[in-house]
Motif scaffolding. Structure first.
Motif, PDB file in Angstrom:
ATOM      1  N   LYS A 261       0.707  -1.394   0.088  1.00  0.00           N
ATOM      2  CA  LYS A 261       0.221   0.093  -0.005  1.00  0.00           C
ATOM      3  C   LYS A 261       0.808   1.251   0.090  1.00  0.00           C
ATOM      4  O   LYS A 261       0.264   2.303  -0.045  1.00  0.00           O
ATOM      5  CB  LYS A 261      -0.845  -0.069   1.198  1.00  0.00           C
ATOM      6  N   GLY A 262       2.186   1.267   0.025  1.00  0.00           N
ATOM      7  CA  GLY A 262       3.014   2.307  -0.020  1.00  0.00           C
ATOM      8  C   GLY A 262       3.696   2.439   1.359  1.00  0.00           C
ATOM      9  O   GLY A 262       3.340   1.872   2.198  1.00  0.00           O
ATOM     10  N   LEU A 263       4.641   3.626   1.631  1.00  0.00           N
ATOM     11  CA  LEU A 263       5.175   3.696   2.782  1.00  0.00           C
ATOM     12  C   LEU A 263       3.978   4.415   3.489  1.00  0.00           C
ATOM     13  O   LEU A 263       3.959   4.187   4.681  1.00  0.00           O
ATOM     14  CB  LEU A 263       6.248   4.934   2.604  1.00  0.00           C
ATOM     15  N   THR A 289      -0.409  -3.672  -4.028  1.00  0.00           N
ATOM     16  CA  THR A 289      -1.477  -4.719  -3.974  1.00  0.00           C
ATOM     17  C   THR A 289      -2.525  -4.332  -4.914  1.00  0.00           C
ATOM     18  O   THR A 289      -2.906  -3.332  -5.307  1.00  0.00           O
ATOM     19  CB  THR A 289      -1.965  -5.249  -2.416  1.00  0.00           C
ATOM     20  N   ALA A 290      -3.380  -5.363  -5.246  1.00  0.00           N
ATOM     21  CA  ALA A 290      -4.650  -5.127  -6.044  1.00  0.00           C
ATOM     22  C   ALA A 290      -5.693  -4.030  -5.156  1.00  0.00           C
ATOM     23  O   ALA A 290      -5.949  -4.144  -3.978  1.00  0.00           O
ATOM     24  CB  ALA A 290      -5.314  -6.294  -6.290  1.00  0.00           C
ATOM     25  N   GLY A 291      -6.346  -3.025  -5.872  1.00  0.00           N
ATOM     26  CA  GLY A 291      -7.156  -2.090  -5.404  1.00  0.00           C
ATOM     27  C   GLY A 291      -6.285  -1.041  -4.843  1.00  0.00           C
ATOM     28  O   GLY A 291      -6.830  -0.086  -4.156  1.00  0.00           O
ATOM     29  N   TRP A 292      -5.053  -0.846  -4.764  1.00  0.00           N
ATOM     30  CA  TRP A 292      -4.227   0.196  -4.337  1.00  0.00           C
ATOM     31  C   TRP A 292      -3.399   0.879  -5.634  1.00  0.00           C
ATOM     32  O   TRP A 292      -2.924  -0.021  -6.371  1.00  0.00           O
ATOM     33  CB  TRP A 292      -3.430  -0.069  -3.109  1.00  0.00           C
ATOM     34  N   ALA A 293      -3.110   2.123  -5.469  1.00  0.00           N
ATOM     35  CA  ALA A 293      -2.432   2.744  -6.639  1.00  0.00           C
ATOM     36  C   ALA A 293      -1.741   4.106  -5.994  1.00  0.00           C
ATOM     37  O   ALA A 293      -1.968   4.578  -4.998  1.00  0.00           O
ATOM     38  CB  ALA A 293      -3.185   3.189  -7.798  1.00  0.00           C
ATOM     39  N   SER A 294      -0.850   4.783  -6.828  1.00  0.00           N
ATOM     40  CA  SER A 294       0.009   5.862  -6.268  1.00  0.00           C
ATOM     41  C   SER A 294      -0.992   7.147  -6.124  1.00  0.00           C
ATOM     42  O   SER A 294      -1.846   7.425  -7.013  1.00  0.00           O
ATOM     43  CB  SER A 294       0.867   6.200  -7.294  1.00  0.00           C
ATOM     44  N   ASP A 297       1.678  12.856  -7.588  1.00  0.00           N
ATOM     45  CA  ASP A 297       2.086  13.321  -9.178  1.00  0.00           C
ATOM     46  C   ASP A 297       3.497  13.887  -8.720  1.00  0.00           C
ATOM     47  O   ASP A 297       3.538  15.058  -8.157  1.00  0.00           O
ATOM     48  CB  ASP A 297       0.907  14.427  -9.204  1.00  0.00           C
ATOM     49  N   PRO A 298       4.419  13.338  -9.555  1.00  0.00           N
ATOM     50  CA  PRO A 298       4.543  11.706 -10.191  1.00  0.00           C
ATOM     51  C   PRO A 298       4.304  10.727  -9.237  1.00  0.00           C
ATOM     52  O   PRO A 298       4.574  10.882  -7.969  1.00  0.00           O
ATOM     53  CB  PRO A 298       5.905  12.031 -10.678  1.00  0.00           C
ATOM     54  N   ALA A 299       4.053   9.695  -9.791  1.00  0.00           N
ATOM     55  CA  ALA A 299       3.558   8.474  -9.351  1.00  0.00           C
ATOM     56  C   ALA A 299       4.816   7.900  -8.208  1.00  0.00           C
ATOM     57  O   ALA A 299       6.124   8.164  -8.621  1.00  0.00           O
ATOM     58  CB  ALA A 299       3.128   7.273 -10.210  1.00  0.00           C
ATOM     59  N   SER A 300       4.666   7.208  -7.291  1.00  0.00           N
ATOM     60  CA  SER A 300       5.480   6.924  -6.349  1.00  0.00           C
ATOM     61  C   SER A 300       4.907   5.695  -5.437  1.00  0.00           C
ATOM     62  O   SER A 300       3.757   5.546  -5.391  1.00  0.00           O
ATOM     63  CB  SER A 300       6.088   8.054  -5.503  1.00  0.00           C
ATOM     64  N   PHE A 301       5.704   5.146  -4.674  1.00  0.00           N
ATOM     65  CA  PHE A 301       5.356   4.324  -3.487  1.00  0.00           C
ATOM     66  C   PHE A 301       5.483   4.992  -2.143  1.00  0.00           C
ATOM     67  O   PHE A 301       5.125   4.423  -1.108  1.00  0.00           O
ATOM     68  CB  PHE A 301       6.205   2.869  -3.561  1.00  0.00           C
ATOM     69  N   VAL A 303       3.267   7.388  -1.195  1.00  0.00           N
ATOM     70  CA  VAL A 303       1.690   7.592  -0.607  1.00  0.00           C
ATOM     71  C   VAL A 303       1.010   6.849  -1.918  1.00  0.00           C
ATOM     72  O   VAL A 303       0.868   6.989  -2.987  1.00  0.00           O
ATOM     73  CB  VAL A 303       1.245   8.980  -0.513  1.00  0.00           C
ATOM     74  N   GLY A 304       0.134   5.778  -1.197  1.00  0.00           N
ATOM     75  CA  GLY A 304      -0.786   5.062  -2.006  1.00  0.00           C
ATOM     76  C   GLY A 304      -2.267   5.327  -1.559  1.00  0.00           C
ATOM     77  O   GLY A 304      -2.436   6.156  -0.649  1.00  0.00           O
ATOM     78  N   TYR A 305      -3.209   4.799  -2.175  1.00  0.00           N
ATOM     79  CA  TYR A 305      -4.514   5.127  -1.902  1.00  0.00           C
ATOM     80  C   TYR A 305      -5.488   3.809  -2.408  1.00  0.00           C
ATOM     81  O   TYR A 305      -4.975   3.079  -3.193  1.00  0.00           O
ATOM     82  CB  TYR A 305      -5.058   6.450  -2.477  1.00  0.00           C
ATOM     83  N   ASN A 306      -6.491   3.759  -1.704  1.00  0.00           N
ATOM     84  CA  ASN A 306      -7.306   2.898  -1.865  1.00  0.00           C
ATOM     85  C   ASN A 306      -8.545   2.883  -2.962  1.00  0.00           C
ATOM     86  O   ASN A 306      -9.406   3.576  -2.805  1.00  0.00           O
ATOM     87  CB  ASN A 306      -8.114   2.524  -0.659  1.00  0.00           C
ATOM     88  N   THR A 307      -8.124   2.529  -4.127  1.00  0.00           N
ATOM     89  CA  THR A 307      -9.029   2.824  -5.155  1.00  0.00           C
ATOM     90  C   THR A 307     -10.288   2.106  -5.229  1.00  0.00           C
ATOM     91  O   THR A 307     -11.243   2.634  -6.148  1.00  0.00           O
ATOM     92  CB  THR A 307      -8.091   2.328  -6.606  1.00  0.00           C
TER      93      THR A 307
END
Length: 330
Positions: A261-263, A289-294, A297-301, A303-307
């Motif tokens: 889910k990121g740091l 993991t499935a259901g999470w993404a950056s 902006d720009p994309a990174s690990f 901060v993630g979020y629950n899509t």
């Protein structure tokens, strides 16, 4: 004070003390059966971790040290609240004064059943402490070592260790919650630096869990921390209001990202935006993991979020560095 001294109990010494006094505890074990009311600005000092021990197994002792004033130092001792949690509010050290400053907890071993240090204050420092789960505490209990319900100055949690016990994904090192209920606020700066998860029997839940967002112009620094076996996102912003922040900075942290889910991560919902500053972080598992993404902006690990529950990407601005010197306020 001690068994051969004029004051044989901590409460007797506190009652007799004046503001500015130093209460020096002998290298022995002090058993307490009622909350120690710290209503004077004093230093309470032992002979070191494992030498001086303050312990209770009395379930009626909800707060072992109940601090209600500024300028209190608790240092150089082991403090143990050794029973199964009964009220879900038990704290080894509780500070309950919104205007309190000069609160220092240093070089203590703090063994908890529910909360280690609970803080409703303006400024505090927790340094060089070792946090453990009490041997008499219950299994599979959600517990938090440090709980913050108000800080509005320059507060620091630095160079502490902690162990994840009780059960899988049950331990949070820091929780920020109950701010509104305490008439509190989040302002100024909170520095979480150089804290380390030690080898543990179970996975960590969170290094920092933030689930209440009341305040403004709040700077959050997450610096040089290490986690070794997380079961969830290390730094979680739940139902986040990013408008309260002046920025969030992540420097030099090492995490496994085993939950993918990121740091740090955003869950349930969010509003607003803030700058994210990041440099020299080590994220061992660079994947979501499935259901999470950056969420940056720009994309990174970083901060993630629950899509699955947040339809619009946060797109928080990610910056490579931040030039404000920590020495300006530490």
């Amino acid at each position: 004070m001690g068994s051969t001294r004029t004051f044989t109990t901590i409460q007797a010494a506190l009652t007799a003390a004046g503001n500015g006094d130093r209460l020096l505890l002998d290298a022995e074990t002090f058993i307490i059966n009622a909350s120690l009311n710290v209503n004077k600005s004093v230093t309470i000092e032992g002979q070191g971790k494992g030498a001086t021990t303050v312990i209770t197994s009395n379930t009626g002792v909800i707060f072992m040290f109940n601090v209600t004033v500024s300028n209190v130092v608790i240092q150089n001792m082991t403090i143990v609240q050794n029973f199964t949690s009964m009220a879900s509010t038990e704290s080894v050290i509780r500070v309950g004064n919104l205007s309190a400053t000069g609160i220092y907890v240093d070089n203590c071993e703090i063994t908890v059943c529910e909360f280690g240090v609970s803080l409703i204050a303006t400024e505090f420092q927790i340094t060089n402490c070792d946090f453990n789960y009490a041997p008499g505490a219950g299994a599979n209990n959600n517990y938090r070592y440090i709980s913050i319900s108000s800080t509005s100055g320059q507060s620091i949690i630095d160079t502490n260790t902690f162990v994840s016990d009780s059960g899988p994904v049950r331990c949070s090192f820091i929780i920020i919650t109950n701010v509104a209920a305490s008439s509190g606020t989040l302002k100024g700066d909170l520095v979480v630096r150089n804290n380390t998860q030690l080898t543990s029997p179970f996975t960590l839940r969170h290094l920092v869990l933030m689930e209440e967002f009341t305040g403004s112009n709040f700077g959050l620094y997450i610096i040089d921390n290490t986690t070794i076996n997380e079961g969830n996102v290390p730094v979680l912003f739940n139902v986040a209001n990013f408008n309260i922040f002046k920025f969030i900075a992540f420097y030099g942290n090492t995490v496994q990202n085993t939950a993918g889910k990121g740091l740090s991560g955003i869950d349930t919902s969010y509003i607003g935006t803030t700058d994210i500053f990041s440099t020299n972080n080590t994220i061992v598992n660079e994947s979501f993991t499935a259901g999470w993404a950056s969420a940056t902006d720009p994309a990174s690990f970083i901060v993630g979020y629950n899509t699955t529950v947040i339809p619009v990407p946060p797109n928080l601005p990610l910056n490579p560095c931040y030039w404000l010197l920590l020495s300006d306020f530490i």
